[in-house]
Design a protein around this motif. Structure first.
Motif, PDB file in Angstrom:
ATOM      1  N   LEU A  79       9.320  15.139   2.896  1.00 41.93           N
ATOM      2  CA  LEU A  79       9.703  13.892   1.841  1.00 41.93           C
ATOM      3  C   LEU A  79       9.013  12.647   2.464  1.00 41.93           C
ATOM      4  CD1 LEU A  79      12.329  13.280  -0.284  1.00 41.93           C
ATOM      5  CD2 LEU A  79      13.196  12.099   1.931  1.00 41.93           C
ATOM      6  N   GLN A  80       8.547  11.867   1.712  1.00 40.45           N
ATOM      7  CA  GLN A  80       7.987  10.664   1.995  1.00 40.45           C
ATOM      8  C   GLN A  80       8.375   9.502   1.237  1.00 40.45           C
ATOM      9  OE1 GLN A  80       3.740  11.620   1.446  1.00 40.45           O
ATOM     10  NE2 GLN A  80       3.458  11.624   3.864  1.00 40.45           N
ATOM     11  N   TYR A  81       8.745   8.536   1.961  1.00 38.03           N
ATOM     12  CA  TYR A  81       9.352   7.291   1.374  1.00 38.03           C
ATOM     13  C   TYR A  81       8.194   6.062   1.888  1.00 38.03           C
ATOM     14  CZ  TYR A  81      12.249   3.212   0.119  1.00 38.03           C
ATOM     15  OH  TYR A  81      12.675   1.895  -0.557  1.00 38.03           O
ATOM     16  N   LYS A  82       7.610   5.501   0.712  1.00 35.21           N
ATOM     17  CA  LYS A  82       6.733   4.341   1.112  1.00 35.21           C
ATOM     18  C   LYS A  82       6.886   3.274   0.033  1.00 35.21           C
ATOM     19  CE  LYS A  82       2.016   3.984   2.735  1.00 35.21           C
ATOM     20  NZ  LYS A  82       0.565   4.578   2.756  1.00 35.21           N
ATOM     21  N   ALA A  83       6.560   1.971   0.300  1.00 41.01           N
ATOM     22  CA  ALA A  83       6.670   1.003  -0.806  1.00 41.01           C
ATOM     23  C   ALA A  83       7.510   1.060  -1.678  1.00 41.01           C
ATOM     24  CB  ALA A  83       5.074   0.769  -1.467  1.00 41.01           C
ATOM     25  N   GLY A  84       8.973   1.650  -1.472  1.00 38.16           N
ATOM     26  CA  GLY A  84      10.119   1.808  -2.351  1.00 38.16           C
ATOM     27  C   GLY A  84       9.954   2.937  -3.055  1.00 38.16           C
TER      28      GLY A  84
ATOM     29  N   PRO B 164      10.194  -0.332   5.306  1.00 35.91           N
ATOM     30  CA  PRO B 164      10.493   1.129   5.532  1.00 35.91           C
ATOM     31  C   PRO B 164       9.293   1.906   5.230  1.00 35.91           C
ATOM     32  CG  PRO B 164      11.993   0.199   4.084  1.00 35.91           C
ATOM     33  CD  PRO B 164      11.123  -1.023   4.352  1.00 35.91           C
ATOM     34  N   GLU B 165       8.793   2.739   5.982  1.00 40.40           N
ATOM     35  CA  GLU B 165       8.116   3.872   5.704  1.00 40.40           C
ATOM     36  C   GLU B 165       8.531   5.192   6.403  1.00 40.40           C
ATOM     37  OE1 GLU B 165       3.775   1.682   5.473  1.00 40.40           O
ATOM     38  OE2 GLU B 165       3.782   3.908   6.154  1.00 40.40           O
ATOM     39  N   ILE B 166       8.816   6.123   5.594  1.00 37.14           N
ATOM     40  CA  ILE B 166       9.302   7.334   6.335  1.00 37.14           C
ATOM     41  C   ILE B 166       8.878   8.506   5.810  1.00 37.14           C
ATOM     42  CG2 ILE B 166      11.543   8.759   5.909  1.00 37.14           C
ATOM     43  CD1 ILE B 166      13.062   6.251   5.607  1.00 37.14           C
ATOM     44  N   ALA B 167       8.429   9.438   6.627  1.00 42.14           N
ATOM     45  CA  ALA B 167       7.941  10.760   6.418  1.00 42.14           C
ATOM     46  C   ALA B 167       8.625  11.823   7.383  1.00 42.14           C
ATOM     47  CB  ALA B 167       6.317  10.850   6.826  1.00 42.14           C
ATOM     48  N   THR B 168       9.568  12.544   6.541  1.00 38.09           N
ATOM     49  CA  THR B 168      10.422  13.658   7.082  1.00 38.09           C
ATOM     50  C   THR B 168      10.359  14.774   6.633  1.00 38.09           C
ATOM     51  OG1 THR B 168      12.455  13.856   8.137  1.00 38.09           O
ATOM     52  CG2 THR B 168      12.455  12.899   6.047  1.00 38.09           C
TER      53      THR B 168
END
Lengths: 88, 320, 45
Positions: free
Chosen positions: B201-206, B164-168
């Protein structure tokens, strides 16, 4: 019997207050003795650790319970707040 | 696993249809046995709720296609320290002849608690597993929830669940300043006011990170009150800058509060707070331009909140 | 009546700067003690 064997055989497990508990109702005498001995050692260790951290012993014990239950490997037992024993 | 079903086959076209209905399943009952067939993560525990499932399928010139309807009612699920209550789900799953599995539906979570309480979580989702392209994709749309007295909505998200890699962007509306300050569990600290804003908000490598988030107070502003404990006052007496700030905060009314929020992957939150207001009991209400820079480790805050939740529950139980 | 002229003294706002680093010391201190305890007598844990 050692603590680790008793734990892996599902005879004893970590309670939520930082102490060991007996999982099965028909535990043998030496398992009960093992649990009492270890719990007494833990109690004195908690007493002075709590004071050096500047918190009440009951507060220290609750945090210890959280930490010990979190590190309990899958397959061993932990006691839920409602008193039931659950295998992780 | 009680299943009822029926099947019919046309010999001429060698096509057969079949349908099945599962007797409602108690999630708590299948929590342990399910683990023999499906690798469920150890952190997950199914505590309550009922699963309803029925479907139809067709087998034609050696190709299988399925369609199923699932719904979950009043589920309760544990995930480590997080407890999810009143989970309802309705979804439709389809398996096409090309082997693409798609499950789309709606999820509603009544309450999510892990130190902080998040309520009325709702989202539309779709999960696609494309065997030929070996691609997994989850998309979440119209994700919204209530937290700390306000509403949050999250822009549509799409990510590969396996990596999962998220940018929102998260939009916040009418967050209650009083509730936010309560999180600090600081004796003598309280406040009133509403905050709205947004943050990328970003989610990357946990790891989660927020850069340049903005929160602004809604008119007519609000107030922050800090009545320090004896030890804080004693300490402040030795540091004139701190004493001035604490005196001003004794009853600080603000017309404007704006916060710039940065949250680093290592868990450190940096808040630059600018306040415009005055304290009627200080320098006879002379206007003040107040800048407060706050640095705090959020995971440690969360652990503290979970810890004190457990503490109060245990103590309450002992003295009930 | 004579017009009243009021000269508003430009009141510069008082500027205050405060830097706050929030350490959840209680939990951090307790966790540090627990880490030492677990490493020193691993036989009883």
């Amino acid at each position: 019997i050692s603590m680790d064997d008793a734990k892996s055989q599902g005879l004893i497990g970590e309670r939520s207050n930082g102490y060991l508990g007996i999982v099965t109702s028909n535990a043998s005498a030496d398992v009960r003795k093992l649990v009492d001995t270890i719990n007494n050692k833990r109690r004195s260790a908690y007493a002075n650790r709590a004071s050096s951290a500047g918190v009440e012993q009951s507060v220290f014990e609750i945090r210890m319970g959280q930490r010990l239950q979190a590190r309990t490997p899958a397959g061993q037992f932990i006691q839920l707040p409602n008193g039931n024993w659950q295998k992780k | 696993l009680a299943v009822s079903g029926k099947t019919s086959t046309q010999l001429d076209s060698l096509a057969s249809q079949f349908s099945w209905t599962l007797k409602p399943i108690s999630l708590a009952a299948i929590n342990a046995p399910l683990r023999k067939y499906v690798t469920l993560p150890p952190e997950l525990s199914l505590k309550a709720g009922t699963l309803f499932h029925k479907g139809t399928g067709q087998f034609k010139n050696n190709k299988l296609s399925l369609m199923a309807d699932n719904s979950i009612r009043q589920a309760q699920i544990g995930w480590n320290e997080t407890l999810i209550e009143q989970l309802d789900l309705d979804s439709r799953t389809t398996l096409s002849t090309s082997g693409t599995l798609i499950d789309t539906g709606n999820i509603k979570l009544g309450k999510v608690t892990n130190g902080i309480e998040i309520t009325k979580v709702s989202t539309h989702y779709s999960y696609t597993h494309d065997r030929s392209k070996r691609r997994d994709l989850i998309s979440l749309n119209a994700l919204s929830a209530e937290i700390l007295g306000g509403n949050i909505t999250v822009n549509d998200i799409e990510f590969d669940p396996l990596n999962p890699e998220i940018a929102t962007q998260v939009d916040i509306e009418a967050l209650d300043l009083g509730e936010v300050l309560k999180l600090e569990q600081q004796q003598g600290l309280s406040g009133e006011g509403k905050l709205s804003g947004h943050f990328p908000l970003q989610y990357k490598a946990g790891q989660v990170s927020i850069s340049n988030g903005k929160l602004l107070s809604l008119a007519p502003g609000g107030k922050i009150i800090f009545l320090p404990s004896a030890s804080v006052s004693a300490y402040a007496a030795t540091n004139i800058g701190l004493k001035t700030a604490i005196d001003a905060l004794e009853n600080f009314h603000f017309e404007l509060l704006n916060i710039q929020l940065n949250y680093e992957p290592d868990g450190t939150a940096l808040l630059t707070t600018r306040l415009k207001g005055s304290n009627p009991n200080w320098h006879n209400g002379h206007p003040i331009d107040f800048t407060i820079n706050v640095e705090e480790n959020i995971p440690t805050l969360m652990k503290t909140l979970q810890f004190t939740d457990k503490l109060t529950r245990t103590i309450e139980k002992r003295y009930r | 009546c004579s017009p009243r002229v009021e000269v508003a003294v430009p009141s510069e706002p008082i500027t205050i700067n405060l830097n706050v680093k929030i350490e959840h010391e209680i939990l951090v201190k307790v966790d540090r003690e627990i880490d030492d305890l677990l490493s020193e007598n691993s036989d009883i844990f």
